[in-house]
Write an enzyme that holds these catalytic residues in place. Structure first.
Site, PDB file in Angstrom:
ATOM      1  CG  MET A 160      -1.881  -1.199   1.204  1.00 53.74           C
ATOM      2  SD  MET A 160      -3.410  -0.931   2.109  1.00 53.74           S
ATOM      3  CE  MET A 160      -2.787  -0.566   3.736  1.00 53.74           C
ATOM      4  CB  ALA A 174       3.893   4.565   3.367  1.00 50.27           C
ATOM      5  CG  HIS A 180       7.201  -2.156   1.974  1.00 51.90           C
ATOM      6  ND1 HIS A 180       7.113  -1.067   2.821  1.00 51.90           N
ATOM      7  CD2 HIS A 180       5.986  -2.750   1.988  1.00 51.90           C
ATOM      8  CE1 HIS A 180       5.883  -0.999   3.310  1.00 51.90           C
ATOM      9  NE2 HIS A 180       5.186  -1.999   2.825  1.00 51.90           N
ATOM     10  CD  GLU A 193       7.670 -15.095   8.242  1.00 51.82           C
ATOM     11  OE1 GLU A 193       8.334 -14.889   9.285  1.00 51.82           O
ATOM     12  OE2 GLU A 193       7.779 -16.136   7.567  1.00 51.82           O
ATOM     13  CB  SER A 225       4.698  -0.693  10.846  1.00 52.67           C
ATOM     14  OG  SER A 225       3.399  -0.230  10.522  1.00 52.67           O
ATOM     15  NE  ARG A 269      -2.416   1.519   9.877  1.00 50.26           N
ATOM     16  CZ  ARG A 269      -2.840   0.557   9.041  1.00 50.26           C
ATOM     17  NH1 ARG A 269      -2.179  -0.573   8.953  1.00 50.26           N
ATOM     18  NH2 ARG A 269      -3.913   0.736   8.298  1.00 50.26           N
TER      19      ARG A 269
END
Ligand code: PAF
Length: 282
Positions: free
Chosen positions: A30, A32, A37, A148, A185, A187
């Site tokens: 998604m 960001a 990643h 994971e 993350s 976030r």
């Protein structure tokens, strides 16, 4: 790297590399993007000749009151990172391409979708399963890679791909953590410096709880203590700390020789963080 937003053009580009005999890997994201990643892209490159990454902030997997509107969007920086890492195609459809007028299909994966994240975020995994199924049909990769950190998501996607006979290998890639153990993350960007420091209690609590359960201490007591520690350490709420079967995500009271996972979700500042760890019986 080509950035493609139109499905016909995507299929043409994938057909072209397949015409050269390439194996194709998909890294669904998604955006960001961070080092977690990039680990997916690196693994994708090891397993395939052509790497396709997708960036699509999927409205269908966000519930009412969740962070869809403020989810970080920075496609130009993401594209530069993907290109530098050797990704060949960026698939970046808009919402009308993914969900055209009249779109009416939802994939619901019973069982594995229901506890933990499924209980805390109604409809979330229906949105994930639906978009991942579409991405797999759009790109038609040989292998697709998932982090994971989202352990339950990986289990849901594996179940969905097996149940629908999708001709793709679903591969999990180990969690990438910062030097303090916090799982990377998108976030984490919501956290202030103080909250970021406090958030490190999450991997520490999981690590200690996993060790205690592996030593044979009662799981119910250990997870309750871990949750209490998170609340004392600055987390506003703890959605769950739970021991579960690693494949089905069914709750487990005690280790029974099958792979188990300890999973947690908790809120701090404006972020809801999740993390998990394998339990290795001693
Ligand atoms: O893990 C994510 O980033 C998303 O849930 C995914 C798999 C790209 C589906 O939107």
């Amino acid at each position: 790297m080509q950035t493609i937003r139109d499905l016909t053009a995507l299929r043409r580009a994938v057909a072209e590399v397949r015409g050269h005999g390439d194996r194709v890997a998909l890294v669904p994201t998604m955006g960001a993007l961070h080092a977690g990643h990039m680990a997916l892209v690196d693994e994708a490159r090891r397993r395939a000749d052509t790497v396709v990454a997708s960036i699509f902030v999927n409205p269908m997997q966000f519930g009412a009151g969740e962070d869809l509107a403020r989810y970080p969007r920075r496609e130009a920086e993401d594209a530069a990172m993907l290109e530098a890492r050797g990704c060949a195609i960026l698939w970046a459809p808009d919402a009308a391409t993914m969900y055209p007028q009249g779109f009416a299909t939802t994939i619901a994966v019973a069982g594995v979708s229901e506890p933990l994240e499924g209980a805390a975020r109604a409809g979330h995994f229906d949105g994930v399963a639906t978009v991942v199924c579409k991405l797999l049909n759009q790109v038609a990769p040989d292998v697709a890679l998932f982090g994971e950190k989202d352990w339950q998501q990986l289990a849901v996607v594996r179940r969905m791909a097996a149940d629908l006979d999708l001709p793709v290998e679903i591969a999990g890639v180990a969690i990438v953590r910062d030097q303090h153990g916090l799982a990377l993350s998108s976030r984490n960007a919501y956290l202030t410096a103080d909250e970021l420091a406090a958030a490190r209690a999450l991997p520490r609590a999981l690590e200690e709880a996993a060790t205690a359960i592996a030593r044979g201490e009662p799981a119910a007591v250990v997870v309750a203590l871990a949750a209490e520690r998170l609340t004392r350490g600055g987390f506003a709420t703890v959605d769950y700390v739970a021991l579960a079967d690693a494949a089905t995500l069914r709750p487990v009271d005690a280790l029974d020789g099958r792979p188990a996972r300890l999973l947690a979700a908790a809120r701090i500042g404006k972020a809801r963080l999740i993390d998990n760890i394998a339990i290795e019986p001693k």
